[in-house]
Write an enzyme that holds these catalytic residues in place. Structure first.
Site, mmCIF file in Angstrom:
data_model
loop_
_atom_site.group_PDB
_atom_site.id
_atom_site.type_symbol
_atom_site.label_atom_id
_atom_site.label_comp_id
_atom_site.label_asym_id
_atom_site.label_seq_id
_atom_site.Cartn_x
_atom_site.Cartn_y
_atom_site.Cartn_z
ATOM 1 N N TYR A 133 0.863 -1.183 0.000
ATOM 2 C CA TYR A 133 0.000 0.000 0.000
ATOM 3 C C TYR A 133 0.896 1.228 0.000
ATOM 4 C CZ TYR A 133 -3.390 3.477 1.611
ATOM 5 O OH TYR A 133 -4.190 4.600 1.730
ATOM 6 N N ASP A 158 9.389 2.433 -0.681
ATOM 7 C CA ASP A 158 8.423 3.089 0.193
ATOM 8 C C ASP A 158 8.767 2.700 1.623
ATOM 9 O OD1 ASP A 158 6.283 3.892 1.725
ATOM 10 O OD2 ASP A 158 4.753 3.216 0.314
ATOM 11 N N LYS A 192 5.257 9.591 8.812
ATOM 12 C CA LYS A 192 5.036 10.343 10.049
ATOM 13 C C LYS A 192 6.136 10.221 11.083
ATOM 14 C CE LYS A 192 1.169 8.105 10.174
ATOM 15 N NZ LYS A 192 1.082 7.664 8.774
#
Length: 429
Positions: free
Chosen positions: A143, A238, A266
């Site tokens: 994802y 990623d 984050k």
């Protein structure tokens, strides 16, 4: 007046789609209603009804030093009095860029953004612009945010065109996205041999964290690196989940593979909304205003997020930080497996430093197909039994779990004891 989780979820359903602002929070895959967090500290969450949970989500990864770490909070307090956002450069974003380029092996230049999704979208645009090619390659179970190009199902083979996985995604974009099975050497080789000249970028979670926690086969990431080099495609890691978590320098440090571009989330904002992408200077200099490939953001590099992120990065660079995390993860996973054996429940775990996966199958999955073949019904029973025991794991059988440095011996022992009772319930059906 004390609020209840049920009343809040009912109210939320009137004004928010599904009662949530992100789908997995709705507990659709496990059933029941979600709880609403009131506060968090260290390894714990408290809901609005006052119940405490040992938290193995950590805001989906970034709370690697634990919730509300005093040094992170103090860093935020020190800068927020000067303003939350300026829309002009500030010194802290320069410090953050220097820190990322020092820590991450492949990063020579970086651009701050506001989320992992924004980072992956920007990296794909950069790859397409730099190569002049249209096609991207992604993997089953990975994802990369909710960008249109990423919401594409796999076809029946490596070269089968995808179909949109969500209404609102144009078929034309799906036609430019090829999806491969993770850990399949031959499928990747075949795809590149047939359409390698069309491929702008291959983007991959080096450890798949959105199909539980799937580790790469030995040499697999190196194989992808070689294919991209041979065919002139951009390799994108990623590392929104793995960055700074599975090693200080991320999965690329752990496995010794340098991507051309990397994306982060984050954790570099101490849990605040932030992201970044970075890599080779020759690529990054093509981003505006240095080059013609446009990307911008008013809030990018805002001082509060930078302060929280720099404080977090300082904490995780302490000597032995990741070694202690890895040891704690092994204690947790070994304890869970032992508790399952005692109850006669088929169960296995995967783990990489402070990231882990749980499978109700004989051995950890090595592909998305194996992951979806695990006993989801058993996971649902386990999830709710653990929630009753005050332990919060991901509300999905297809999401990784995360430890923080705040998860000490007491929290791990309590979790394993709770799991013994939860596995007994699973065994009882």
């Amino acid at each position: 007046m004390t609020q209840s989780n049920r009343d809040l979820f009912s109210r939320a359903g009137e004004r928010m789609p599904g009662g949530v602002n992100s789908p997995v929070r709705a507990f659709k895959s496990v059933g029941g209603d979600p709880f609403f967090a009131q506060r968090a500290e260290g390894a714990y969450l408290w809901d609005v009804e006052g119940k405490r949970y040992i938290d193995y989500i950590g805001s989906w990864g970034p709370m690697i030093a634990g919730h509300a770490h005093p040094e992170v909070l103090e860093a935020v307090r020190a800068v927020m009095g000067n303003g939350l956002s300026f829309g002009v450069p500030n010194a802290l974003e320069v410090e953050m860029a220097e820190a990322l380029c020092r820590i991450v092996p492949s990063c020579e230049m970086v651009r701050m953004v506001n989320s992992g999704t924004e980072a992956t979208l920007s990296a794909i645009r950069l790859a397409r612009g730099a190569t002049g090619r249209p096609r991207i390659v992604k993997f089953e179970g990975c994802y990369h945010g909710h960008g249109d190009s990423f919401l594409v199902k796999a076809g029946s083979g490596a070269l089968t065109l995808g179909v949109p996985d969500s209404p609102g995604v144009p078929k034309a974009l799906a036609d430019l996205t090829s999806t491969l099975p993770y850990n399949d050497f031959e499928a990747a080789t075949q795809l590149f041999s047939e359409v390698g000249g069309e491929i702008a970028a291959l983007i991959v979670e080096p450890i798949v964290g959105n199909a539980n926690c799937i580790l790469p086969h030995e040499g697999y990431l190196q194989h992808l690196r070689q294919l991209c080099e041979r065919h002139g495609a951009v390799l994108i890691f990623d590392e929104v989940m793995t960055g700074f978590r599975v090693a200080l320098g991320g999965a690329q440090e752990r496995y010794g593979v340098r991507p051309d571009l990397s994306t982060f989330g984050k954790i570099i904002g101490g849990g605040m909304p932030v992201g970044a992408y970075g890599g080779k200077a020759e690529l990054m200099r093509q981003v505006a205003p240095s080059g013609p490939i446009y990307q911008a953001g008013t809030l990018s590099g805002n001082p509060v997020a930078m302060a929280a992120g720099l404080a977090t990065l300082k904490l995780i660079q302490a000597p032995g930080f990741h070694q202690r995390l890895e040891a704690a993860t092994h204690r947790l996973c070994d304890g869970l497996e032992a508790a399952a054996r005692e109850a006669g429940v088929t169960f296995s775990t995967s783990r990489s430093c402070a990231m882990f996966g749980m499978y109700f199958r004989e051995s950890p999955a090595t592909s998305f197909a194996e992951a979806v073949g695990s006993d989801v019904a058993a996971f649902r029973r386990f999830f709710h039994a653990m929630l009753e025991e005050g332990v919060y794991v991901a509300p999905s059988a297809f999401e990784a779990g995360f430890l923080s440095s705040a998860h000490g011996e007491d929290e791990i022992a309590a979790t394993v004891e709770a799991a013994r009772r939860a596995f007994a319930k699973v065994a009882a059906g």
